[in-house]
Scaffold this motif. Structure first.
Motif, PDB file in Angstrom:
ATOM      1  N   PHE A  23       0.954  -1.168   0.063  1.00 31.88           N
ATOM      2  CA  PHE A  23      -0.096  -0.042  -0.138  1.00 31.88           C
ATOM      3  C   PHE A  23       0.893   1.126   0.133  1.00 31.88           C
ATOM      4  N   SER A  24       0.283   2.452  -0.097  1.00 30.20           N
ATOM      5  CA  SER A  24       1.133   3.669  -0.235  1.00 30.20           C
ATOM      6  C   SER A  24       0.331   4.636   0.584  1.00 30.20           C
ATOM      7  N   ILE A  25       1.070   5.575   0.863  1.00 32.57           N
ATOM      8  CA  ILE A  25       0.579   6.545   1.539  1.00 32.57           C
ATOM      9  C   ILE A  25       1.159   7.979   1.251  1.00 32.57           C
ATOM     10  N   LYS A  26       0.320   8.995   1.276  1.00 34.93           N
ATOM     11  CA  LYS A  26       1.158  10.356   0.938  1.00 34.93           C
ATOM     12  C   LYS A  26       1.822  10.891   2.113  1.00 34.93           C
ATOM     13  N   ASN A  27       3.072  11.314   1.747  1.00 34.30           N
ATOM     14  CA  ASN A  27       4.232  11.738   2.514  1.00 34.30           C
ATOM     15  C   ASN A  27       3.474  12.955   3.366  1.00 34.30           C
ATOM     16  N   ALA A  28       3.450  12.744   4.457  1.00 37.46           N
ATOM     17  CA  ALA A  28       2.716  14.210   5.423  1.00 37.46           C
ATOM     18  C   ALA A  28       4.046  14.990   5.478  1.00 37.46           C
ATOM     19  N   ARG A  29       3.727  16.483   5.453  1.00 36.85           N
ATOM     20  CA  ARG A  29       4.841  17.491   5.920  1.00 36.85           C
ATOM     21  C   ARG A  29       5.061  17.720   7.115  1.00 36.85           C
ATOM     22  N   GLU A  30       3.739  17.519   8.002  1.00 32.72           N
ATOM     23  CA  GLU A  30       4.031  17.621   9.298  1.00 32.72           C
ATOM     24  C   GLU A  30       3.472  16.443  10.067  1.00 32.72           C
ATOM     25  N   GLY A  31       3.908  16.654  11.519  1.00 33.36           N
ATOM     26  CA  GLY A  31       3.359  15.621  12.201  1.00 33.36           C
ATOM     27  C   GLY A  31       4.322  14.505  12.565  1.00 33.36           C
ATOM     28  N   LYS A  32       4.129  13.230  13.198  1.00 39.93           N
ATOM     29  CA  LYS A  32       4.833  12.509  13.383  1.00 39.93           C
ATOM     30  C   LYS A  32       6.046  11.904  12.381  1.00 39.93           C
ATOM     31  N   ASN A  33       7.113  11.715  12.609  1.00 38.49           N
ATOM     32  CA  ASN A  33       8.140  11.297  11.921  1.00 38.49           C
ATOM     33  C   ASN A  33       7.787  10.047  11.311  1.00 38.49           C
ATOM     34  N   LEU A  34       7.686   9.690  10.045  1.00 40.54           N
ATOM     35  CA  LEU A  34       7.279   8.320   9.411  1.00 40.54           C
ATOM     36  C   LEU A  34       8.180   7.320   9.890  1.00 40.54           C
ATOM     37  N   ASN A  35       9.484   7.448  10.033  1.00 41.14           N
ATOM     38  CA  ASN A  35      10.511   6.531  10.156  1.00 41.14           C
ATOM     39  C   ASN A  35      10.312   6.060  11.821  1.00 41.14           C
ATOM     40  N   SER A  36       9.917   7.083  12.726  1.00 43.41           N
ATOM     41  CA  SER A  36       9.359   6.577  14.083  1.00 43.41           C
ATOM     42  C   SER A  36       8.137   5.932  14.171  1.00 43.41           C
ATOM     43  N   GLU A  37       7.183   6.137  13.303  1.00 41.44           N
ATOM     44  CA  GLU A  37       6.007   5.375  13.204  1.00 41.44           C
ATOM     45  C   GLU A  37       6.166   3.876  12.598  1.00 41.44           C
ATOM     46  N   ILE A  38       7.024   3.951  11.658  1.00 36.58           N
ATOM     47  CA  ILE A  38       7.564   2.547  11.274  1.00 36.58           C
ATOM     48  C   ILE A  38       8.266   1.784  12.613  1.00 36.58           C
ATOM     49  N   ARG A  39       8.957   2.425  12.969  1.00 43.34           N
ATOM     50  CA  ARG A  39       9.657   1.594  14.153  1.00 43.34           C
ATOM     51  C   ARG A  39       8.566   1.306  15.233  1.00 43.34           C
ATOM     52  N   GLU A  40       7.733   1.988  15.541  1.00 42.68           N
ATOM     53  CA  GLU A  40       6.853   1.635  16.420  1.00 42.68           C
ATOM     54  C   GLU A  40       6.083   0.474  16.166  1.00 42.68           C
ATOM     55  N   LEU A  41       5.523   0.534  14.758  1.00 42.52           N
ATOM     56  CA  LEU A  41       4.601  -0.504  14.275  1.00 42.52           C
ATOM     57  C   LEU A  41       5.517  -1.908  14.334  1.00 42.52           C
TER      58      LEU A  41
END
Length: 184
Positions: A23-41
């Motif tokens: 799946f794909s997601i649009k890259n957010a310009r603000e908010g939580k860092n995507l890499n930290s979300e990946i690590r948490e998940l």
């Protein structure tokens, strides 16, 4: 946001009835860092035999692959799958190396490499049919184009759809991903 997308697009894999989903997601310009979300998940998912990795990033989107490494290892032992991967330059015998090669193929080619179906648990006969027929002449279409066993594929499509509905409802009701992801 990432967790919601995982549930929405990967419920069959979370449930242990499918090898993988993309799946794909649009890259957010603000908010939580995507890499930290990946690590948490992944801190939750790896305990359940799952792995989430970004496989292609552009300025606008990130393409993710959620999969069950043990299932993928079994799927890639199939002689037909091995033949396809060998013809496409994949290193046989090491699942992780195959994923690295898939990422390379995704980066160098704007379209999806057709063999990606093998990483998602699609039947090799359907991947072969897709490649040989250049995506035409399928017997039916659901999560993938079917060239082989229509009844079996349609049963899988129904199962995946039902699973996704249940998982999305449970997630909306507050069930966490740690409960939705089953350990098989």
């Amino acid at each position: 946001m990432l967790m919601e997308k995982v549930v929405e697009h990967c419920a069959p894999t979370l449930a242990g009835i499918k090898t993988g989903n993309i799946f794909s997601i649009k890259n957010a310009r603000e908010g939580k860092n995507l890499n930290s979300e990946i690590r948490e998940l992944n801190s939750v998912l790896t305990k359940k035999g799952l792995r989430l990795i970004p496989v292609r990033r552009t300025d606008r989107t990130t393409l993710f692959y959620l999969y069950r490494p043990d299932n993928l290892k079994e799927d890639l032992k199939c002689p037909e799958a091995r033949e396809i991967l060998s013809e496409k330059g994949y290193p046989l015998g090491n699942c992780d190396c195959c994923i690295v090669e898939l990422v390379r193929h995704l980066k160098k080619d704007e379209s999806f490499p057709h063999e990606i179906g093998l990483f998602l648990g699609y039947p090799p006969e359907d991947v072969i049919g897709f490649i040989e027929n250049r995506a035409a002449k399928s017997k039916c279409v659901g999560c993938w184009k079917v060239y082989g066993d229509v009844e079996k594929a349609e049963a899988a499509f129904r199962k995946f759809k039902k699973c996704t509905g249940i998982y999305c409802r449970k997630f909306a009701e507050g069930t966490g991903i740690e409960k939705l992801a089953v350990n098989i």
